[in-house]
Design a protein around this motif. Structure first.
Motif, mmCIF file in Angstrom:
data_model
loop_
_atom_site.group_PDB
_atom_site.id
_atom_site.type_symbol
_atom_site.label_atom_id
_atom_site.label_comp_id
_atom_site.label_asym_id
_atom_site.label_seq_id
_atom_site.Cartn_x
_atom_site.Cartn_y
_atom_site.Cartn_z
ATOM 1 N N VAL A 25 58.109 6.676 12.741
ATOM 2 C CA VAL A 25 59.256 7.378 12.168
ATOM 3 C C VAL A 25 59.033 7.645 10.685
ATOM 4 O O VAL A 25 59.301 8.745 10.186
ATOM 5 C CB VAL A 25 60.550 6.553 12.377
ATOM 6 C CG1 VAL A 25 61.710 7.146 11.577
ATOM 7 C CG2 VAL A 25 60.913 6.495 13.851
ATOM 8 N N THR A 26 58.524 6.632 9.976
ATOM 9 C CA THR A 26 58.274 6.776 8.543
ATOM 10 C C THR A 26 57.209 7.829 8.284
ATOM 11 O O THR A 26 57.320 8.638 7.347
ATOM 12 C CB THR A 26 57.842 5.429 7.944
ATOM 13 O OG1 THR A 26 58.808 4.422 8.268
ATOM 14 C CG2 THR A 26 57.712 5.524 6.427
ATOM 15 N N SER A 29 58.813 11.583 9.416
ATOM 16 C CA SER A 29 60.135 12.054 8.991
ATOM 17 C C SER A 29 60.114 13.154 7.934
ATOM 18 O O SER A 29 60.998 14.026 7.954
ATOM 19 C CB SER A 29 60.998 10.874 8.519
ATOM 20 O OG SER A 29 60.358 10.140 7.510
ATOM 21 N N ALA A 92 61.024 4.107 1.881
ATOM 22 C CA ALA A 92 61.973 5.124 2.337
ATOM 23 C C ALA A 92 63.298 5.028 1.584
ATOM 24 O O ALA A 92 63.834 6.034 1.107
ATOM 25 C CB ALA A 92 62.211 4.967 3.842
ATOM 26 N N GLY A 154 61.682 10.271 14.884
ATOM 27 C CA GLY A 154 61.619 10.769 13.511
ATOM 28 C C GLY A 154 61.988 12.234 13.410
ATOM 29 O O GLY A 154 62.699 12.650 12.486
ATOM 30 N N LEU A 157 65.887 12.125 13.842
ATOM 31 C CA LEU A 157 66.686 11.461 12.817
ATOM 32 C C LEU A 157 66.633 12.172 11.464
ATOM 33 O O LEU A 157 67.676 12.304 10.792
ATOM 34 C CB LEU A 157 66.228 10.011 12.645
ATOM 35 C CG LEU A 157 66.611 9.008 13.723
ATOM 36 C CD1 LEU A 157 66.150 7.614 13.324
ATOM 37 C CD2 LEU A 157 68.118 9.012 13.957
ATOM 38 N N ALA A 158 65.439 12.587 11.027
ATOM 39 C CA ALA A 158 65.319 13.170 9.691
ATOM 40 C C ALA A 158 66.196 14.417 9.521
ATOM 41 O O ALA A 158 66.979 14.495 8.564
ATOM 42 C CB ALA A 158 63.856 13.471 9.377
ATOM 43 N N ASN A 162 69.539 14.717 7.180
ATOM 44 C CA ASN A 162 69.558 15.796 6.191
ATOM 45 C C ASN A 162 70.829 16.634 6.335
ATOM 46 O O ASN A 162 71.422 17.053 5.328
ATOM 47 C CB ASN A 162 68.324 16.684 6.360
ATOM 48 C CG ASN A 162 68.217 17.741 5.275
ATOM 49 O OD1 ASN A 162 68.134 17.432 4.095
ATOM 50 N ND2 ASN A 162 68.226 19.008 5.674
ATOM 51 N N ALA A 171 67.829 11.793 3.480
ATOM 52 C CA ALA A 171 67.393 11.757 4.873
ATOM 53 C C ALA A 171 66.282 10.732 5.061
ATOM 54 O O ALA A 171 66.289 9.964 6.034
ATOM 55 C CB ALA A 171 66.917 13.140 5.301
ATOM 56 N N LEU A 172 65.308 10.699 4.138
ATOM 57 C CA LEU A 172 64.230 9.708 4.233
ATOM 58 C C LEU A 172 64.787 8.296 4.085
ATOM 59 O O LEU A 172 64.310 7.358 4.736
ATOM 60 C CB LEU A 172 63.168 9.974 3.172
ATOM 61 C CG LEU A 172 62.337 11.253 3.312
ATOM 62 C CD1 LEU A 172 61.105 11.182 2.419
ATOM 63 C CD2 LEU A 172 61.915 11.518 4.744
ATOM 64 N N VAL A 175 66.385 7.101 7.488
ATOM 65 C CA VAL A 175 65.536 6.672 8.601
ATOM 66 C C VAL A 175 65.057 5.232 8.439
ATOM 67 O O VAL A 175 64.516 4.648 9.377
ATOM 68 C CB VAL A 175 64.313 7.606 8.782
ATOM 69 C CG1 VAL A 175 64.747 9.028 9.061
ATOM 70 C CG2 VAL A 175 63.381 7.557 7.565
#
Length: 417
Positions: A25-26, A29, A92, A154, A157-158, A162, A171-172, A175
Motif C-alpha cells: 500500500v505504501t 499509493s 506516510a 492502495g 485507498l489513496a 484524496n 491521502a498518503l 493510508v
C-alpha cells in the motif's frame, strides 16, 4: 528436533500478511495521485514527481532488503517488523508536514522504503522458524498474495482519501492506517509464544558468517540467484511495457487505455492467484521440489509472453488468455524461490539469503525497466522489449535447472561462535 506445529504460527502468518500489505500500500499509493502532486509541488512534469515517490522507494527498498536480511538473522523478524512498520507509518503520516517539496517527499518515501525492504525479506525467516518444510511454501505464497492485495487496496485507498481531504499529502497520511493495524498485530507476535526449537540442532552453535559463506559457496545458491535476477527483470518489464503495448496505436496494438486497463486488471487477479496456488502446485505436482517448478513456470511464462507478439494472437480473442497465463506463471516463481531458501538452508542465515535475493531482484527490476525503455525508444516498437522478456524467462528456467538441494550443512559448523 521439533516437529510440533504451534497454532500461533497462523496468527504470525496473518501478521506477515498485514506487514507485507502495508509495504505494498505504501509503495503504490502515490501512483494514482501523480497528477495531483504536480501542481502542488510546482513540478514541470511527472518525471521529478515519479522519481521522488516511486524511484526513491524502489532504490532504498532494494538496499534495505539486502541489509534487512542481516538484521533478520541478528534480531529476529518481530523486532524488524516493529521497526520497519514504524518507519513506514512515519514516512506516510508526516507527509502533510514535511513532504510538500520534491526533496521532502523523496526523503519521506526513502524512510518508508527502508522500513519496507526488510519486511519483504522476512517470509523465509518466518517459514524456517515456525513452519515445517511442507508448509513453508504457504508462507512465501501468502506474502506474494498479500503484496498483490495490498497494491489493489492502495489503488483504492489513496484516491478515496484524496477525495475526502482534497490533498494528495493527506491521502498518503491516510493510508498509514494499514500500517497501524499491522503494527498492533506485530506487537501481539512480540509478546506471544516463542518459536519452536530450530530443526537443525547440530548447527545451533555455528557462526552465522561461516554459515552464510557456506551457503554462498553452493552452486544451487548461484543458480537460484540467476532465477532471481531473471524474475526481477522480466516481472518489472512485463508490468511496465505490456499496458502501453496494448493501448498505443501504431507501434502497439492500439486497443486504447480502457482495454489496456481491463486486461491488466485481469492480469493482476492472475498474479494473486498464481502466488496463492504456488505452494500447492509445488507440493502436489512437483513433490515439493523447487527445481522443476521454477523450470516449468519460467518456460511457460516465456511461451505465453512470446505469444503476445504473434499476429494470430494479437488480432483475435487469444490475447487476454495469453496475458493472464503469463501473469499466473510469473507470480508463482518468487514464492517458490523464497521457499527454496527456507527449506534447504540453515535457519540462522535464511533471512540474509532472502534479503539478498529480494534486493537483487529489485535492482534487476530497475534494469528491466531501463533496458526495456531503451529498446522501445531505439527500435521504435515493442517486438524487441517483449523478446527480451522471453529471453529472461528462458534464463530463469536455466537457473531453475541448477537448483538442486545444497550439500551437507554440517560442513559449515567447523567454525564455532
Amino acid at each position: 528436533m521439533s516437529n510440533e506445529k504451534p497454532a500461533f504460527r497462523w496468527f504470525i502468518l496473518v501478521a506477515l500478511i498485514f506487514a507485507t500489505a502495508t509495504n505494498a500500500v505504501t509503495l503504490i499509493s502515490p501512483a494514482p495521485l501523480i497528477g495531483e502532486f504536480i501542481p502542488t509541488l510546482h513540478s514541470q512534469g511527472p518525471g521529478p514527481v515519479v522519481f521522488a515517490t516511486m524511484g526513491t522507494f524502489n532504490l532504498f527498498g532494494a538496499l534495505a532488503a539486502i541489509a534487512g536480511g542481516w538484521l533478520l538473522d541478528r534480531l529476529g523478524f518481530t523486532k524488524v517488523w516493529l521497526g520497519g512498520l514504524v518507519l513506514m507509518v512515519l514516512g506516510a503520516a508526516l507527509t502533510p508536514a514535511f513532504g510538500k517539496s520534491i526533496v521532502g517527499l523523496g526523503v519521506l518515501r526513502s524512510i518508508a522504503a527502508i522500513g519496507g525492504g526488510p519486511i519483504m525479506a522476512s517470509a523465509g525467516k518466518v517459514a524456517a522458524e515456525w513452519f515445517v518444510p511442507e508448509e513453508r511454501g504457504i508462507v512465501t505464497g501468502a506474502q506474494g498474495l498479500s503484496m498483490g492485495v495490498g497494491i489493489m487496496v492502495g489503488f483504492i485507498l489513496a484516491p478515496m482519501f484524496n477525495g475526502m481531504f482534497h490533498s494528495p499529502f493527506m491521502a498518503l497520511a491516510g493510508v498509514s492506517i494499514v500500517g497501524i493495524i499491522a503494527f498492533i498485530l506485530a506487537l501481539v507476535v512480540a509478546f506471544g509464544p516463542k518459536a519452536p526449537v530450530m530443526e537443525q540442532p547440530a548447527i545451533a552453535g555455528a557462526n552465522t558468517d561461516s554459515l552464510f559463506s557456506w551457503s554462498m559457496s553452493q552452486k544451487s545458491t548461484w543458480f537460484a540467484m540467476i532465477a532471481v535476477v531473471a524474475l526481477g527483470w522480466f516481472f518489472q518489464e512485463f508490468n511496465d511495457i505490456v499496458p502501453s503495448y496494448i493501448a498505443i496505436p501504431g507501434i502497439g496494438l492500439g486497443r486504447g487505455p480502457a482495454v489496456a486497463g481491463k486486461y491488466m486488471g485481469m492480469v493482476s487477479i492472475a498474479l494473486m492467484v498464481g502466488a496463492a496456488i504456488s505452494p500447492f502446485v509445488t507440493e502436489k505436482i512437483f513433490r515439493g521440489s523447487a527445481r522443476p517448478t521454477i523450470f516449468v513456470t519460467c518456460i511457460l511464462f516465456a511461451i505465453f509472453s512470446f505469444a503476445i507478439k504473434l499476429p494470430g494472437v494479437t488480432g483475435g480473442s487469444a490475447l487476454l488468455p495469453c496475458l493472464v497465463l503469463a501473469g499466473l506463471f510469473m507470480a508463482m516463481i518468487n514464492p517458490v524461490l523464497m521457499a527454496f531458501f527456507a527449506k534447504n538452508y540453515p535457519e540462522q542465515v535464511v533471512g540474509r539469503l532472502c534479503g539478498t535475493a529480494q534486493g537483487i531482484s529489485m535492482f534487476a527490476g530497475t534494469a528491466g525497466v531501463t533496458v526495456g525503455a531503451w529498446a522501445l525508444h531505439h527500435f521504435n516498437g515493442y517486438q524487441v522489449p517483449i523478446t527480451i522478456m522471453v529471453v529472461l524467462g528462458i534464463l530463469g528456467a536455466i537457473g531453475g535447472l541448477g537448483m538442486h538441494k545444497p550439500g551437507e550443512v554440517k560442513s559449515a559448523t567447523r567454525v564455532e561462535a
